[in-house]
Structures are given as C-alpha cells and as structure tokens.
Design an enzyme around this catalytic site. Structure first.
Site, short mmCIF file in Angstrom:
data_model
loop_
_atom_site.label_atom_id
_atom_site.label_comp_id
_atom_site.label_asym_id
_atom_site.label_seq_id
_atom_site.Cartn_x
_atom_site.Cartn_y
_atom_site.Cartn_z
N GLN A 28 -2.53 -2.75 9.89
CA GLN A 28 -1.80 -1.47 9.84
C GLN A 28 -2.27 -0.66 8.64
O GLN A 28 -2.04 -1.07 7.50
CB GLN A 28 -0.30 -1.77 9.72
N GLU A 88 8.15 -3.13 13.11
CA GLU A 88 7.80 -3.93 11.93
C GLU A 88 9.07 -4.50 11.30
O GLU A 88 9.15 -5.68 10.97
CB GLU A 88 7.07 -3.05 10.91
C1 LIG Z 1 3.01 -8.37 1.18
C2 LIG Z 1 2.85 -6.93 1.53
C3 LIG Z 1 2.13 -6.59 2.67
C4 LIG Z 1 1.94 -5.26 3.00
N1 LIG Z 1 1.20 -4.97 4.11
C5 LIG Z 1 0.98 -3.67 4.44
C6 LIG Z 1 0.14 -3.35 5.54
O1 LIG Z 1 -0.39 -4.24 6.22
N2 LIG Z 1 -0.11 -2.06 5.82
C7 LIG Z 1 0.46 -1.04 5.09
O2 LIG Z 1 0.22 0.11 5.43
N3 LIG Z 1 1.25 -1.30 4.02
C8 LIG Z 1 1.51 -2.60 3.69
N4 LIG Z 1 2.30 -2.90 2.58
C9 LIG Z 1 2.78 -1.80 1.75
C10 LIG Z 1 4.29 -1.55 1.81
O3 LIG Z 1 4.64 -0.94 3.03
C11 LIG Z 1 4.63 -0.66 0.60
O4 LIG Z 1 4.39 -1.42 -0.56
C12 LIG Z 1 6.08 -0.23 0.62
O5 LIG Z 1 6.32 0.68 1.67
C13 LIG Z 1 6.49 0.43 -0.71
O6 LIG Z 1 5.59 1.41 -1.08
P1 LIG Z 1 4.95 1.44 -2.55
O7 LIG Z 1 4.44 0.09 -2.86
O8 LIG Z 1 4.02 2.59 -2.62
O9 LIG Z 1 6.20 1.69 -3.52
P2 LIG Z 1 6.89 3.08 -3.84
O10 LIG Z 1 7.13 3.82 -2.57
O11 LIG Z 1 6.12 3.77 -4.90
O12 LIG Z 1 8.29 2.60 -4.39
C14 LIG Z 1 8.50 2.20 -5.77
C15 LIG Z 1 9.97 1.91 -5.98
O13 LIG Z 1 10.74 3.11 -5.75
C16 LIG Z 1 11.75 2.85 -4.76
N5 LIG Z 1 11.91 4.05 -3.91
C17 LIG Z 1 10.92 4.80 -3.36
N6 LIG Z 1 11.45 5.80 -2.62
C18 LIG Z 1 12.79 5.66 -2.69
C19 LIG Z 1 13.88 6.39 -2.12
N7 LIG Z 1 13.68 7.47 -1.35
N8 LIG Z 1 15.15 5.97 -2.39
C20 LIG Z 1 15.35 4.86 -3.19
N9 LIG Z 1 14.36 4.14 -3.76
C21 LIG Z 1 13.10 4.53 -3.51
C22 LIG Z 1 11.25 1.69 -3.94
O14 LIG Z 1 12.31 1.00 -3.30
C23 LIG Z 1 10.53 0.86 -5.00
O15 LIG Z 1 11.46 0.05 -5.67
C24 LIG Z 1 2.51 -4.22 2.21
C25 LIG Z 1 3.24 -4.57 1.06
C26 LIG Z 1 3.41 -5.91 0.71
C27 LIG Z 1 4.20 -6.22 -0.52
#
Ligand SMILES: Cc1cc2nc3c(=O)[nH]c(=O)nc-3n(C[C@H](O)[C@H](O)[C@H](O)COP(=O)(O)OP(=O)(O)OC[C@H]3O[C@@H](n4cnc5c(N)ncnc54)[C@H](O)[C@@H]3O)c2cc1C
Length: 408
Positions: free
Chosen positions: A116, A234
C-alpha cells in the site's frame, strides 16, 4: 443460494475441497487456489470471485472446519496481509472486470504479494495532503514522488498507489488511485529497519514511473473514495485479523507461556496477581473477538463501516498489554536477545519458539497504535462518525491543494 445455505452446507464444501486438495499433499498455491474456486476464500464475495455471496459470518465456519481437518501454517494474514485484507476488497468494489478476473485469485493464493503506497514523509494521518504527482502522457500516467513505511514493498508484485492528479482543487478532490506494477522502471525500494531487527517496511522512490491508463482504479479524481474502501478494510483487518478462534492468537500464546512457566519463579501472592491479570486480558480478548465477529457479520462485501475503527483502537491497546504481561511471565529471560535478532529482511513470517515470538511481539506491538491510522485518529473517526460529536476544525478543506502551506 444466499437464502438456503446452512453451516452444514459450508462444512460439506470444505470437506469436498480437502478431498480434492489436502494441504498435506499439495503446496500453498494449489490448495488456496482450490479454496478460491470453491467460493471459500471470502464467502461474502460474489460467486466466481472467491465467494458464495453469503454472510461473512460463514467464514468462521470455513476456518473452524479447516482447523479440524487440515493443519495449515498459512493463515490469511500471514500469506499476503495487505493484498487479502485491503487489495481484494478494493479491487472488488472499484476495479475493472479485467482486474477482478486477473488479480483476486492470485492475491488469495499469495502468488502476488501486494503493498500500500499511501503514506509520505509529510502525509501520514493527513494522507489526503500527499504530494506524489501523476501526470497524463498519452496512454500512460507518469508518477514522481516518494512514499514511506511501505510494508512488504520489497516482495510485492503490485502496489496500491494514491497520487495527486490535480493540484488545483481541494486536497481530497485531486487524488487518483492506481495499480502499480512494482517491477516498473523507476521504482526504487529501500529498507527501513525497525526495533524488532526486521526491515518489514520500506521507503519507495518513484521517478518517471509509467503506469498504463487502464491501471487506474476508479475514475480519475475519485481516488479518495477508493482509498476510503482500502482504509476501512485495513482497520477491520488489523482490528480483527482473519477469523480468530476462541483463545487463539496473542492471548493463546500468553496462556501457553503461563502454563509452561517455571513454577518456582513467582511468589504465591504474585501468582494470584498474575492469574487475575491474565484472566482480565482473556476476557478483554474474548470481548474484542466477539465484537469483531459481529461487525464482520454486519458488513457488506468489501465495505466495512466505522466499526472497524473500534476493533483497531481496542486491539492496539489489548495487544500491547498482552505482550507486556508475557514479558513479566518470562521474567529476566525476556531481556535476552534471541539468536537471529540481527537485521533481517523477512520474505515470510518466521517459525519461532513461543518465547522468541513473545519477545518479538512485545517490540512489534508498539506499532499497533500507529499502523493503519493512529489511535488518536481512530478516536476522531469514532467521535465524529459514530458518536456524532462536532468535527475537528479543517481549515484547509476547501482550499486548492497547491495553496496549502507545507514543508518541502
Ligand atoms: C508498522 C507500520 C507499517 C506501516 N505500513 C504502511 C504501509 O504499508 N503503507 C502506508 O502507506 N503506510 C504505512 N504505515 C504508515 C502509517 O499509516 C502512518 O505511520 C500513520 O498513518 C501515521 O502517520 P505519521 O507516521 O505520518 O504520523 P503523523 O500523522 O505525523 O502523526 C504524529 C502524531 O500526531 C497525531 N495526530 C496526527 N493528526 C492528528 C489529529 N488530526 N488528531 C489527533 N492527533 C493527531 C498522531 O496520532 C501521532 O501521534 C505503517 C506504519 C507502521 C508503524
């Protein structure tokens, strides 16, 4: 068929499948291919596409009957978790006839692994803000950008790619959804190592990658709608992976660790406290399992609702506490690294001892409240869509994407 089918009919179908191809005698691809042909892959999918067009609740009957008569070590979520949990329902709901005919069976057998390609360095929770560009050139789309945290990209045949086709409209409106052949020229996959020692996920760089125009999934500009199907599935898949049997999965491993512990390791009063802690976790796991089953039974083929977010939110928390408890059961032994911890690049789930599995899962479970959408984001979804609370302020909602300030 949908009206008359009974659990006994399903059991008979499973037994017929096993007569034709038993996992003891044929390989994974042959067995799962036959399972698909018998409509037992996803029973709620239409006939001809791996299903029977019946309630998804019957999938548990398939799982139970298989568990009774055939020991396989390739549960759905271990074969091709992203393809099975998210790719298949997305293709079924939005794909072309060609895609359904050519992709679904190979997803289920595990011949084609899927990944994905949504998250980017500056677009995770706010995935609709992503910057990877797709521009039309003749019969192709040309893709440039970078994705990150792409699980299994290093072993994938196909990727579900969300990219921006129109930067002049608000962020959700300018996205399109593509089926990307991961072997295309210009796709570069680099490993990202996790604290488990594995590089299960990757950075993916896309430079002038060509995608044929008929590999668009859903109409141009409606990628967000397609992405919602992927994301909802998902959350359901992570929250209630596969069709769990009572006492199986994480809680089953914990209970087995407890039963086989060193008797002398705990003072009598600690034994009582530990027993209470494990009993509470068992009850919570069972509540989660039953809730997931009810949600699964209620959902339409391919389109779960926000209930998947309930299971995902609770599962992340319960799973972390189960593996923390497992570390306490192991005591000081939990601190010892297992052989093989050193960096590895998994191509399939390794077979491990119970102790090694517990140590691995303790570290891996940290990701449960991030992957597939963070727990904070799940709470926002549940607050707005289930409880009807006022929505978050979204100041960029109606602003053309290219006018939204961002880093880089
Ligand atoms: C093991 C693993 C596998 C993954 N596999 C995939 C994959 O195959 N494909 C893919 O596309 N992605 C994948 N991901 C990515 C995952 O979807 C993102 O890490 C996740 O959506 C969070 O985005 P970010 O890391 O950019 O954090 P951010 O969005 O930057 O968030 C940082 C912090 O801010 C908080 N936050 C952000 N927005 C808000 C809001 N509106 N209200 C309250 N709190 C908020 C979050 O909860 C978090 O604590 C994977 C992640 C992990 C850990």
């Amino acid at each position: 068929m949908a009206q008359e089918i009974t659990a006994e009919d399903i059991r008979a179908r499973v037994r017929k499948l096993l007569e034709e191809a038993h996992p003891d005698h044929v390989d994974q691809f042959t067995f799962r291919g036959k399972q698909y042909d018998h409509g037992l892959a996803w029973v709620h999918f239409p006939e001809g596409y791996g299903g029977l067009g019946i309630s998804p609740g019957f999938q548990a009957v398939v799982a139970d009957e298989l568990a009774k008569h055939a020991r396989t070590n390739y549960e759905d979520m271990m074969v091709n978790p992203i393809g099975i949990g998210m790719g298949a329902p997305t293709v079924l709901t939005h794909g072309t006839e060609w895609m359904k005919k050519n992709l679904l069976r190979r997803i289920f057998t595990g011949e084609d692994i899927w990944c994905q390609l949504f998250s980017e360095p500056s677009a995770g929770s706010d995935v609709a803000g992503l910057a990877t560009r797709a521009t039309r050139e003749g019969d192709n789309w040309v893709i440039n950008g970078q994705k990150v945290w792409t699980s299994f990209a290093h072993i994938s045949k196909w990727g579900m790619l969300l990219a921006r086709t129109n930067p002049d409209v608000p962020k959700h409106a300018g996205l399109s959804y593509f089926l990307l052949d991961m072997q295309s020229l210009g796709v570069e996959v680099r490993p990202l190592y996790q604290m488990t020692g594995e590089a299960e996920f990757n950075e993916v760089f896309l430079t002038d990658v060509k995608i044929p125009a008929d590999h668009l999934i859903g109409p141009e500009g409606e990628g967000w709608k397609v992405a919602i199907t992927t994301l909802m599935n998902e959350r359901s898949a992570i929250g209630g992976a596969g069709v769990p049997r009572k006492g199986s999965g994480s809680i089953g491993v914990l209970m087995n660790l407890w039963r086989s512990r060193e008797k002398s390791g705990f003072a009598p009063e600690s034994e009582v406290l530990m027993r209470e802690r494990i009993a509470k976790l068992y009850i919570e796991s069972e509540l989660l399992r039953i809730t997931s089953q009810r949600a699964r039974a209620a959902r339409k083929a391919g389109n779960p609702g926000p209930e998947g977010s309930v299971a995902k939110l609770v599962q992340a928390d319960v799973n972390k506490r189960i593996w923390e408890c497992a570390m306490d059961v192991l005591g000081p032994a939990s601190l010892i690294y297992e052989p093989g911890y050193a960096r590895r690049r998994p191509t399939s789930r390794a077979k491990e001892s119970r102790t090694a599995l517990a140590k691995y899962q303790f570290l891996r479970a940290r990701a449960n409240s991030i992957e597939g959408g963070t727990s904070e984001v799940m709470k926002n979804i549940l607050g707005e869509r289930v409880l009807g609370l006022p929505g978050e302020p979204r100041s960029d909602k109606d602003v053309p994407w290219k006018q939204i300030p961002r880093n880089g």
